[in-house]
Design an enzyme around this catalytic site. Structure first.
Site, short mmCIF file in Angstrom:
data_model
loop_
_atom_site.label_atom_id
_atom_site.label_comp_id
_atom_site.label_asym_id
_atom_site.label_seq_id
_atom_site.Cartn_x
_atom_site.Cartn_y
_atom_site.Cartn_z
N GLU A 1 0.86 -1.18 0.00
CA GLU A 1 0.00 0.00 0.00
C GLU A 1 0.89 1.23 0.00
O GLU A 1 1.17 1.79 -1.05
CB GLU A 1 -0.94 -0.03 1.21
CG GLU A 1 -2.07 0.97 1.10
CD GLU A 1 -3.21 0.66 2.04
OE1 GLU A 1 -4.09 1.51 2.18
OE2 GLU A 1 -3.23 -0.44 2.64
N GLU B 1 -2.34 0.36 13.41
CA GLU B 1 -3.45 0.76 12.56
C GLU B 1 -4.79 0.47 13.22
O GLU B 1 -5.75 1.22 13.02
CB GLU B 1 -3.36 0.02 11.23
CG GLU B 1 -4.49 0.29 10.26
CD GLU B 1 -4.33 -0.48 8.97
OE1 GLU B 1 -4.83 -0.01 7.95
OE2 GLU B 1 -3.71 -1.57 9.00
#
Length: 891
Positions: A489, A755
């Site tokens: 990502e 996260e």
């Protein structure tokens, strides 16, 4: 006026927010400085620019002398004769204090003016797909290259110079990544240059002083090219090769030579360069790098090297169009810290090493081995319960580096064109044999922004949280503010950035970084006015740029980031640059939502992303953010001297629509979540706040005072709880260690912020591997509250740039003591307090020219300053000691 020398000092000189400044992108660069010393403030300034450093340091300028200007402002825009291109200059500023005493001229700062558009004559060069007649076709080494990643290209050219130049400046860039070499020496310390931009729109160039590297007679120029963001794997790029912007890297180089007799010469990349493959078998962000030291080419970038087998390069502009060439707007990525490793118990054939810190970077390998020995390094953030590397959360990012030994003595290897997110490394010898114990050293990367603030406290958990927040910022501010550095990502997600931007500015000087990122966001804006979810945007192929329009909270990010930058720095140029794009974004939203509720053009409405507990109503979150950015547009219009009427009317209409759509009239909001009330209260969306405050308190009670918020809600938790419910309750949340909380991850070994609140739990183990980073700064947005309230160092909207400082500290015996120092644009601000039983002491230091509005918490009683009761008047420059009685809050 006194002839005595002032104690005032100009410190932290910046031109275009940088020092050194390596190229200009406008005719009127902005010069800024901060104040130090013991004077009350600045009364006048005089800017000096010249080519002789010593002359400028002594107060003489041969290019521009602004003359004395009566001003207390800590900056000025250039308004002299047009600055010439290709100049190496020095600048400084002479100051006078508030009573007219002159201050010493500080050491000059370096300024390269760079090249202007009309100066460029170099050609883009790249490896040719067509081999030259009579020369062997370069073959890609297929060793373990299941990733379809390509080898690096080595470029070179020899030339002869009549004499050594007195000044030589190289202007270089690449579509991809590059290293510049001159006469066998690598030039500069930049890593992953030139960074990531929308290569179809612009690419940034670097400036290098190569005067000492060129000589009379034979010389050689060289470059190594990697794929990087340009043609390698980027983002959710699974098993296929990249080619997002183009099919192969390209290089651009122009070196300007100045000789003693005043003559000049320009050396440019052209068809006289040649190309070959070398020891870098492939190099890719997601796949990693493979390096065969047996293929090294000693002397390849030095004169006299035999390049008879090298191929001619191909010249020409990249497709679909040549990008605009800009000077780099932010600091380069560099290696910023080295970390030793501890060897743990092996797992299978792998030796496992622990850096003790989750980083973004790579490992230096030092080893002696038999020729051809193959060593594989695998990278992971966590270990499984059995001691193996946990790599499932990397998704399609392989994150492996392979080194094939040359043999014949100690060898040292570090990757060039890749980086990984990791704390643990697995080393496996796949063939051959080691002849010494391997030594691994972790090397952390970041965009090399100066550190601006540090806090130390008496609470170990809080210190670790601050460290984790800092490291997550360091690991994710690499050319762009990425979401995570490890998996497939690594995007510049806009909501992640905007919720964290205020925290980021306390840790590091983000001014130049903000300038670059806002430009990326504007480049990614669609013709309809939609800002993207991520920037730089990633095209689906080299010919079709199709950014994903931004979701609420995401597409709103540019407005919020630019406003926070203004409040931190006081500069207006970024707001002015982005005003029309901001208006286009607001038009884009309003055209699709005439009734004032944000239901349309919400694209991927992520809502309060990755919350735990009840899910917030995405439409409520979207509409709350719409009101917020309407408010900000009114404020920005006021700062820029524009009409605010439209924005005030819009904000009023949207507030009414919000109440009608999401409030039930009895204090309940749609979704009835922590985040719903946090946003409504912090964005001031309700006529009567008290029912919402009461319900928020009930929700926290029902959650046993645990967090249930996601990315958008978490930033508001401690500010709203402290102001509306209880300062002690806010500290409770900050210091809590049970799930879900900031302390929970720390108790379970986190060295960066996670996260997800539930990235790992004892009951469930690892969360879904499809979305589970252990290095993600969004939940670290609580850092701004630690700075602004616990340390008591906060900006004042009425006097941005910390010209006025709001100091509302929260004292708490569980923290014991706190010492904070922040290099604000106005100067050094310090705040240190300690609690000793029933007494306390708070020391503050205010820079020259600034004032502090002080509000003590109710836990501080009978405050005394300089032997007298503390008055409400602002504190002026200098050090102040406040003593008080302490009474713990009973909430």
């Amino acid at each position: 006026m006194s002839d005595a020398l002032s104690a005032l000092r100009a410190i932290r000189l910046r031109c275009e927010s940088l020092n050194p400044t390596l190229g200009l992108n406008g005719a009127r660069p902005r010069f800024t400085w901060s104040l130090g010393g013991k004077a009350l403030g600045q009364g006048a300034c005089r800017l000096l620019i010249g080519e002789d450093r010593d002359a400028v340091a002594s107060g003489r300028a041969d290019l521009w002398d602004s003359g004395r200007r009566e001003t207390s402002g800590l900056g000025a825009s250039y308004d002299g004769p047009p600055l010439p291109s290709d100049r190496h200059l020095w600048w400084s500023v002479q100051l006078w204090d508030e009573v007219g005493r002159p201050a010493p001229v500080p050491d000059p700062a370096e300024l390269f003016t760079g090249l202007f558009a009309e100066d460029w004559q170099a050609e883009w060069i790249a490896r040719s797909f067509v081999p030259a007649a009579g020369r062997p076709v370069p073959q890609d080494d297929a060793y373990d290259n299941r990733f379809q990643a390509r080898p690096a290209d080595y470029l070179r050219r020899e030339l002869r110079l009549p004499e050594a130049p007195v000044r030589a400046t190289a202007y270089t860039t690449a579509l991809g990544l590059y290293e510049l070499h001159v006469n066998g020496t690598r030039i500069g310390s930049d890593v992953l240059a030139p960074g990531w931009t929308d290569y179809h729109t612009r690419v940034e160039y670097q400036v290098h002083d190569v005067t000492g590297h060129l000589r009379a007679g034979g010389n050689a120029l060289g470059a190594i090219l990697g794929e990087g963001w340009y043609s390698g794997r980027v983002g959710h790029n699974q098993r296929r090769a990249g080619n997002h912007y183009g099919g192969r890297p390209a290089f651009l180089c122009q070196i300007h030579l100045h000789y003693a007799d005043g003559s000049r010469e320009v050396l440019s990349s052209d068809d006289g360069w040649t190309c070959a493959r070398g020891p870098i078998l492939y190099s890719d962000f997601l796949a990693g790098e493979a390096f065969d030291a047996r293929k090294e080419m000693p002397g390849w970038s030095a004169p006299g090297y035999d390049d008879a087998d090298w191929q001619p390069v191909e010249t020409g502009d990249p497709e679909p169009r040549a990008p605009e060439l800009n000077a780099a707007r932010a600091q380069p990525v560099r290696e910023v810290e080295r970390l030793g490793t501890t060897e743990l118990a092996p797992y299978g054939s792998e030796r496992i090493y622990d850096l003790g810190q989750n980083i973004a970077g790579y490992c230096e390998l030092k080893v002696t081995a038999e020729p051809g020995t193959r060593i594989r390094l695998r990278h992971a953030e966590r270990l499984t319960e059995t001691g193996a590397l946990y790599t499932e959360n990397l998704r399609y990012a392989v994150s492996e580096d392979v080194y094939i030994a040359r043999g014949g003595g100690e060898e040292v290897y570090t990757p060039r064109f890749t980086f990984h997110g990791f704390q643990y490394v697995g080393l496996a010898v796949e063939s051959g044999a080691l002849l010494s114990e391997p030594v691994l050293t972790g090397i952390a990367l970041q965009t090399d922004m100066p550190r601006t603030g540090q806090i130390d406290t008496g609470n170990e958990l809080l210190n670790k949280l601050l460290s984790n927040i800092f490291w997550s910022q360091r690991d994710n501010f690499i050319a762009v503010p990425t979401d995570c550095p490890q998996r497939d990502e690594r995007y510049g997600w806009t909501a992640d950035a905007q919720v964290f931007w205020r925290t980021a500015g306390f840790n590091m000087d983000t001014t130049a970084f903000a300038t670059k990122y806002i430009e990326d966001l504007i480049d990614g804006q669609s013709p309809e006015g939609a800002f993207p979810d991520v920037a730089p945007t990633k095209p689906l192929n080299p010919y079709r740029l199709t950014p994903q329009p931004g979701a609420p909270g995401w597409g709103d990010g540019p407005i919020i980031i630019a406003w926070h930058d203004y409040l931190r720095t006081g500069r207006t140029d970024l707001l002015q640059r982005a005003w029309e794009p901001f208006v286009a974004w607001m038009d884009y939203i309003e055209a699709a939502n005439p009734d004032g509720v944000r239901l349309n053009r919400v694209n991927n409405n992520y809502g309060d992303w990755l919350n735990v507990g009840p899910r917030s109503d995405p439409a409520l979150v979207a509409s709350a953010y719409w009101v917020h950015i309407a408010d900000l547009m009114g404020k920005i219009a006021g700062v820029l001297g524009r009409d605010r009427t439209r924005w005030h009317r819009l904000a009023a209409r949207l507030r009414a629509a919000f109440r009608g759509a999401f409030a039930d009239g009895e204090g309940r909001l749609s979704g009835d979540t922590q985040t719903a009330y946090l946003l409504a209260l912090d964005f001031d969306l309700l006529e009567d706040r008290s029912p919402a405050v009461a319900r928020l308190g009930q929700l926290f009670e029902e959650a046993d005072w645990h967090l249930q918020t996601g990315f958008l809600g978490v930033r508001h938790v401690c500010p709203v709880v402290a102001d509306e419910l209880s300062e002690r309750r806010a500290v409770d949340l900050l210091l809590k260690e049970s799930f879900p909380s900031w302390g929970f991850s720390i108790r379970h070994g986190a060295t960066t912020t996670w996260e997800r609140w539930d990235g790992w739990t004892p009951e469930r183990g690892f969360q879904s591997a499809s979305m589970n980073s252990f290095n993600h700064y969004s939940f670290g947005s609580v850092g701004e509250w630690i700075w602004s309230r616990l340390a008591g160092i906060d900006w004042d909207e009425a006097a941005p740039g910390f010209a006025s400082i709001r100091m509302r500290p929260i004292f708490d015996e569980r923290i014991g003591h706190l010492a904070a120092g922040y290099d604000a644009p106005s100067g050094r601000i310090e705040s240190a307090w300690q609690i000793d039983g029933e007494t306390g002491r708070w020391t503050v230091s205010i820079p020259p020219g600034a004032t502090a509005e002080v509000t003590l918490p109710r836990t501080a009683t009978d405050p005394v300053l300089a032997g007298a009761p503390l008055q409400s008047a602002p504190l002026g420059p200098g050090a102040h000691v406040i003593e008080f009685g302490y009474r713990a809050d009973e909430d």
